[in-house]
Design a protein around this motif. Structure first.
Motif, PDB file in Angstrom:
ATOM      1  N   ALA A 440       0.840  -1.200   0.000  1.00 55.80           N
ATOM      2  CA  ALA A 440       0.000   0.000   0.000  1.00 55.80           C
ATOM      3  C   ALA A 440       0.876   1.250   0.000  1.00 55.80           C
ATOM      4  O   ALA A 440       0.614   2.202  -0.738  1.00 55.80           O
ATOM      5  CB  ALA A 440      -0.922  -0.011   1.215  1.00 55.80           C
ATOM      6  N   SER A 443       2.642   1.889  -3.298  1.00 54.37           N
ATOM      7  CA  SER A 443       1.795   2.387  -4.380  1.00 54.37           C
ATOM      8  C   SER A 443       1.300   3.800  -4.108  1.00 54.37           C
ATOM      9  O   SER A 443       0.888   4.483  -5.035  1.00 54.37           O
ATOM     10  CB  SER A 443       0.628   1.436  -4.645  1.00 54.37           C
ATOM     11  N   ALA A 444       1.333   4.222  -2.862  1.00 60.72           N
ATOM     12  CA  ALA A 444       0.931   5.607  -2.595  1.00 60.72           C
ATOM     13  C   ALA A 444       2.061   6.580  -2.909  1.00 60.72           C
ATOM     14  O   ALA A 444       1.809   7.751  -3.215  1.00 60.72           O
ATOM     15  CB  ALA A 444       0.506   5.752  -1.140  1.00 60.72           C
ATOM     16  N   ILE A 447       2.283   9.003  -6.317  1.00 62.16           N
ATOM     17  CA  ILE A 447       1.309  10.086  -6.415  1.00 62.16           C
ATOM     18  C   ILE A 447       1.604  11.148  -5.361  1.00 62.16           C
ATOM     19  O   ILE A 447       1.434  12.347  -5.599  1.00 62.16           O
ATOM     20  CB  ILE A 447      -0.129   9.523  -6.307  1.00 62.16           C
TER      21      ILE A 447
END
Lengths: 469, 371, 425
Positions: A440, A443-444, A447
């Motif tokens: 998690a 993947s954050a 951005i």
């Protein structure tokens, strides 16, 4: 409490005034209070992220009580992991167990009064992973090449209610075999003799305190601190293509988001300009239709869109020899060329531009295309930036449509759908939070980084979408 | 005039060319799709055989389906509550943020973090935090353990504030009960006082507190307990908190832009008239922000009615009935795991979902106009 | 690392070149038939890859059959239904017993009876009958089971030793087992006897032991049957007196996780637990015994979880696909799977396999699970074509009673009401 009724007629009456020093003091104190408030809100909004990042380093992120100081954050363990990684014949950053390795290991137990201290029984376990590739095709075992020295007592210190006894032993590589990734270790002591400390903190205490277990005592710094991240990358790759799935998902998401930004910026600026500046029959109807489309949730229209892609957009794709656009990047791109809100933002922006420039261009004889490309577009850079960044964010985080349109093969998934797969894979039998949290967080990251760099555009984009209300 | 006519035609042709790609994709992937959804809702389509007309059968089927009614109830409750909560939180945040202070943009960046992160990531973190042995329950346990300390702190703050205000007034200085500058001093004094009392052993954490083990997700409990149709499932309430947390910062930005557009003169005039801080907020800020509020609520309603990701990611961690929304109901019927797709029922539910935002906006318009 | 990847790339490139050259050289003479095979991810990917490489390709490639394996990320049933509707489904694929029936009824699976009759390698008699029955409908066989699982009682020897309680054994009935568990849980407030996973996938085995059937002749489910109520009360009753514990109360999502915390003495699980224990608790001294007998019927109950290879009824290469299927379920392939301790293969003759005589806890646990398929009232884990909609109300009832949110009577009445709606009473 004062009320309007009291204050309004009292306007003429001299009101108490602050002397300048007191006023300045109050200004400072008020600012301080606002900072306190801001900090409290920061804790609310950033705290969960920070705590998740911290916990993603732990052996068991679901431990109770949740601690803030996992062994992975203890510099003493960093030093030990570095030293042991080198002792194992690897580098300090990435360790291994290679020929020539001489690994010294100390462990200290607390022995209550009246009990005789027992040296631990040392086992280099021959551990087969339960899942993943390793379960099928085991790697070499460190147990086959490790030579464990005699366990000797090296220190004894009195402690409250007993003694602390330290034992040492050395594990060598016999020099015959290959270098092995991991050197697992299990120590067994009689019940009652409790673990106190060791060269490296153990990963698990098992069998009611009798067994101390290490996954790898020659880890090196990075695999030690980031072992969950290591797992995410190592345990997820496609056997068919050999591709690392997690990296592939990140790449796919970047690619799709990039393409979408490109198509959206081009199409939205053209359409937005036409809607804002050009007169043509049906303009209002179209605009209302766009607003309508923005109000309708995607779940209302996805079935037809799914079928459209399934049949290759009315069979057009067959002309290119492709039967279906389901599970293809092309399908995902074609069905998401440009969103209504991007057009809306561009229209709102173009309406705020002064008309004079275009008027003068028109008087000079420039056609709409010329006016658009030479005069208007260069002025639109801030709005284009905003649309680009919001589109990127939307595409990167999009979940529902990719879940419908692109579900196979595994290495073509987008990151959000990939994450759902990880959630199912690691959550099917047990919720294995280590790799889940790590995934998690990875993947954050992209951005968040993009947001930090381009945050001005984010803020502007949000404001543009609200200009008119 | 032929020249003008020409000009018009040229402009219209250019406009159509400019709009062509967008209009085409809008037509295929929205217009056509919308019409087809309505059509499918009157058929028994299942993706395998070609659809045949069944009239209103699907609509009858969904209103008899308990799960649909729950989904509808959940969607509406979720939408209304989250929209109100996030609007309020966004306004508060924006007001605090609307101060010219050093480093304020750093805070703005920090607050925006949940909004840029994907809902899948956030939901994963959230499942982790709301486990039975998770952070949320730990914080509640800690609050119970430290309750005496917290109460002492609050009490001391209150006392210090009252004393200070009285002192200031006695000195002839203006001071409201919530005077911000005095509140800061009160907080500092109370913190020091609580620390001293703690060290002295007067207030102490409660010993022997059982760890709190609230089941947030895998439960059928509701708020209020046993309230039947009108109560909200606890897992849904948890998702409401989550959603408010992630979307409020976006709307904070809208409010911030709105706040900065309010002319300073209005406040200055009010100050001359002797209006206090709260009155200025109530009678200037709120009315001036009404258009922004309308926008925020509209966007909020549209966004919350689409709630799907959270339900999908939570998956088996919560009973489906407690978290299902219309959006998920549609997906669940279109692609049921291990059963034939029920496109007809899915489409009927989709038509209902499509109507909801329209109704919501109409009601909202009405309310705003009446004011 | 980098060099390995480089080699792999080079390998792929040279392989491509070889293919191109081969195609150019032989032209259309050697027509390759491609059989597409698909299943879900996880450990299975590695197993199927190895099976294909070791046992399938060597057999079928000389006959001009190329096998392409397309593992699917985890939501396999959704993928499969979509692919079937789109006409892009593979030729051979996994079918889980849980959702097999709707596919069988929809005519999406190819009946295999004729192929089996003609085959010299694979016959219906080779497969454990209980498994094959699960994939049969109206006399037609729609899938060849590849492996299976049943439930057994796994326990932590340390806790029993510490409490001085004899280990559970195969003679235990519900009462004697509950007594043993209760005595272990008396060790301390944080120690429990049994992990009570709130699911029919565990409790159902006990319900079957009473002789209860999930559906009567009319296809209705009766949860208020005294036999079901008895099993339900026994299971949830363990929570009420603190002998059992909801896995989440020890911070775990399932029984196996609870076992690893060493706060719980036993858990009802299948052989899938073994792989997890290797990773999470390599030193746990565990044992496995069959589930306890019901004191009244004297029988055990059990659930069979199984997965089959099925053939797409729309496949263009059915005969070739069946050849691949034969190779995938060949005795050699199944022996290999068994020896690795990866799964329990479906061939009946493997019961006497030397692997099961090994003294390791893992082999012994596998043996118990293998035998569970034909001991007492055993039912496959499928519920007509209702799937999850049938399970959900029951699971909800179990969960809410174990959590103490509802009493058994209310919970069962609510679940019965939902099942009545579902099964059309």
């Amino acid at each position: 409490m004062e009320t309007v009724a009291q204050t309004a007629p009292a306007a003429g009456r001299p009101r108490p005034v602050l002397d300048p020093a007191a006023a300045a003091r109050r200004r400072w104190a008020r600012a301080a209070l606002i900072y306190v408030l801001l900090l409290a809100f920061s804790l609310l909004f950033v705290g969960p992220f920070l705590f998740a990042i911290l916990s993603s380093l732990k052996d068991n992120p679901a431990e109770w009580p949740p601690r803030l100081d996992p062994p992975q954050l203890n510099p003493a363990n960093w030093r030990a992991a570095w030293r042991l990684g080198k002792a194992g014949g690897g580098s300090g950053l990435f360790g291994q167990f290679a020929p020539g390795a001489v690994v010294n290991f100390d462990v200290t137990y607390f022995v209550p009064e009246g009990r005789t201290p027992h040296p631990p029984e040392v086992t280099i376990s021959r551990r087969v992973p339960g899942a993943g590739i390793g379960a099928v095709v085991p790697d070499a075992f460190a147990a086959d090449y490790a030579i464990v020295s005699e366990v000797v007592e090296t220190a004894r210190k009195p402690a409250e209610g007993g003694v602390l006894v330290t034992y040492s032993f050395t594990i060598r590589h016999d020099g015959q075999g290959p270098a092995v990734d991991r050197l697992p270790l299990d120590l067994l002591v009689p019940i009652g003799q409790t673990f106190h400390s060791a060269t490296l903190a153990p990963n698990r205490i098992e069998r009611l305190g009798r067994v101390q277990s290490w996954n790898n005592i020659t880890p090196g710094l990075v695999p030690y601190v980031f072992h969950n991240y290591n797992r995410v990358f190592n345990e997820n790759y496609s056997r068919t293509t050999g591709k690392n799935l997690f990296l592939a998902w990140i790449r796919n998401s970047l690619f799709i988001a990039g393409v979408k930004v490109l198509t959206t910026v081009i199409i939205a600026s053209m359409s937005g300009y036409a809607l804002a500046r050009l007169r043509f029959p049906g303009r209002n109807a179209l605009f209302i239709f766009i607003l309508f489309s923005m109000m309708i949730p995607g779940q209302v229209t996805f079935i037809s869109n799914y079928l459209v892609l399934r049949d290759g957009v009315f069979g057009i794709s067959r002309l290119f020899g492709v039967d279906t656009l389901l599970n293809t990047f092309t399908g995902l791109i074609v069905s998401g060329l440009c969103g209504g809100s991007a057009v809306f933002i561009m229209k709102q922006f173009f309406e705020t531009l002064p008309r004079e420039l275009e008027e003068s261009a028109r008087i000079d004889g420039a056609g709409p295309l010329m006016t658009y490309s030479r005069i208007v577009l260069p002025l639109a850079r801030p709005a284009l930036g905003a649309v680009a960044i919001l589109t990127f964010q939307g595409a990167w985080n999009e979940f529902f449509w990719p879940l419908v349109a692109l579900t196979a093969p595994q290495d073509k998934l987008l990151l959000t759908v990939g994450l759902l797969n990880l959630r199912r894979a690691y959550g099917a039998v047990a919720l294995d939070w280590g790799p889940l949290l790590a995934a998690a967080i990875i993947s954050a990251l992209p951005i968040i980084i993009i947001f930090l760099i381009f945050q001005r555009y984010f803020v502007e984009g949000i404001s543009f979408s609200g200009i008119k209300g | 005039m032929p020249w003008r006519w020409n000009r018009h035609v040229q402009e219209a042709v250019a406009a159509y060319l400019f709009l062509l790609p967008f209009a085409l994709s809008l037509l295929i992937f929205f217009g056509y799709a919308f019409v087809r959804t309505v059509y499918f809702s009157f058929t028994d389509y299942n993706l395998f055989e070609s659809p045949s007309w069944v009239g209103l059968q699907n609509y009858l089927a969904i209103i008899q389906d308990n799960r649909f009614l729950l989904a509808l109830r959940n969607s509406i409750a979720f939408s209304v509550i989250v929209t109100l909560a996030q609007t309020a939180l966004a306004l508060v945040l924006a007001v605090v943020m609307n101060n010219r202070l050093r480093g304020i943009t750093v805070f703005r960046t920090a607050y925006y973090l949940p909004s840029v992160t994907s809902s899948v990531v956030i939901t994963l973190m959230f499942i982790w935090m709301f486990q039975r042995t998770g952070v949320m329950n730990y914080l509640i346990t800690a609050a119970i353990v430290y309750r005496p300390v917290i109460l002492t702190f609050l009490g001391l703050t209150l006392a210090a504030q009252v004393l200070q205000v009285l002192w200031e007034r006695w000195r002839g200085r203006p001071a409201g009960w919530f005077e911000a500058s005095l509140l800061f001093v009160s907080l500092v004094l109370a913190a020091a006082g609580t620390g001293a009392l703690w060290v002295a052993g007067v207030t102490e954490p409660v010993a022997g507190v059982e760890p709190v083990r609230i089941v947030w997700l895998n439960t059928r409990r509701t708020i209020p307990e046993g309230g039947g149709w009108w109560s909200i499932p606890l897992p849904l309430a948890a998702i409401m908190m989550l959603n408010t947390w992630t979307t409020a910062p976006t709307f904070m930005l809208l409010y911030l832009a709105g706040l900065q557009d309010i002319p300073k003169e209005l406040y200055e005039a009010a100050e001359v008239d002797g209006a206090n801080r709260w009155q200025r907020f109530r009678y200037i800020t709120v009315p001036m922000l009404r258009p922004v509020t309308f926008l925020v609520m509209t966007l909020g309603l549209i966004g919350t009615l689409q709630m799907f990701d959270q339900v999908a990611v939570i998956g088996s961690a919560a009973p489906l009935e407690s978290v299902i929304t219309l959006a998920y109901y549609i997906y669940h019927n279109a692609f049921p795991a291990g059963a034939m797709p029920r496109i007809g029922m899915a489409s009927a539910a989709a038509v209902v979902l499509g109507l909801l935002p329209l109704i919501a906006v109409l009601i909202q318009r009405r309310v705003v106009e009446r004011k | 690392m980098r060099s390995a990847r480089g080699w792999r790339l080079a390998g792929i490139r040279s392989a491509l070149a070889a293919i191109v050259i081969a195609c150019l050289a032989t032209g259309p003479a050697l027509a390759q038939t491609t059989v597409r095979v698909s299943g879900w991810g996880g450990t299975d990917v590695a197993i199927v890859e190895e099976l294909l490489a070791r046992f399938v390709r060597p057999v079928v490639e000389p006959q001009g059959i190329e096998v392409v394996y397309e593992p699917i990320a985890d939501d396999f049933p959704t993928y499969l239904f979509n692919a079937l509707s789109a006409g892009t489904a593979p030729d051979l694929f996994y079918v889980d017993i849980f959702w097999a029936e709707s596919l069988m009824r929809a005519g999406q699976l190819e009946p295999l009876n004729d192929y089996l009759a003609d085959s010299s390698v694979l016959s219906a008699d080779d497969i454990i009958p209980e498994l094959l029955d699960a994939f049969s409908l109206d006399g037609k066989i729609y899938g060849i089971p590849k492996d299976f699982n049943t439930l057994a009682l796994f326990f932590n020897k340390d806790l029993f030793d510490l409490a001085g309680v004899p280990y559970p054994d195969e003679n235990d009935d519900w009462n004697t087992l509950a007594d043993k568990l209760r005595r272990v849980s008396a060790l301390g407030p944080d120690i429990y006897g049994l992990a009570l996973q709130p699911e029919f996938a565990r409790m159902g085995a006990l319900a079957f032991a009473t002789g209860w059937e999930p559906f009567d002749e009319q296809g209705h489910t009766n949860l208020l049957d005294p036999r079901f109520v008895e099993a339900f009360s026994w299971y949830t009753g363990l929570a009420a007196d603190g002998t059992g514990v909801h896995p989440e109360d020890v911070g775990q999502g399932w029984g196996g996780g609870a076992l690893v915390t060493e706060q719980v003495a036993a858990a009802i699980e299948g052989a899938w637990l073994l792989g997890f224990l290797r990773d999470a608790a390599p030193n746990l001294p565990y044992g496995a015994v069959p589930l306890p007998r019901h004191p009244g019927t004297g029988q055990r109950g059990n659930l069979i979880f199984t997965v089959a290879w099925s053939m797409n009824s729309a496949s263009q290469v059915k005969d070739e696909a069946f050849q691949v299927l034969e190779a995938l379920t060949s005795p050699e392939a199944q022996q290999w799977v068994l020896e690795r301790g990866l799964a329990l293969p479906s061939r009946a003759e493997l019961a006497d396999n030397p692997y099961f005589q090994q003294p390791t806890p893992e082999a012994q646990a596998n043996r118990i699970v293998f035998l569970g398929a034909s001991d007492g009232f055993v039912r496959p884990f499928k519920f007509l074509d209702y799937g999850g909609s049938w399970l959900d109300p029951i699971n909800a009832a179990i969960n809410s009673v174990i959590l103490g949110e509802q009493d058994a009577e209310t919970a069962l009445a609510a679940a019965q009401e939902q099942l009545d709606l579902l099964t059309g009473r």
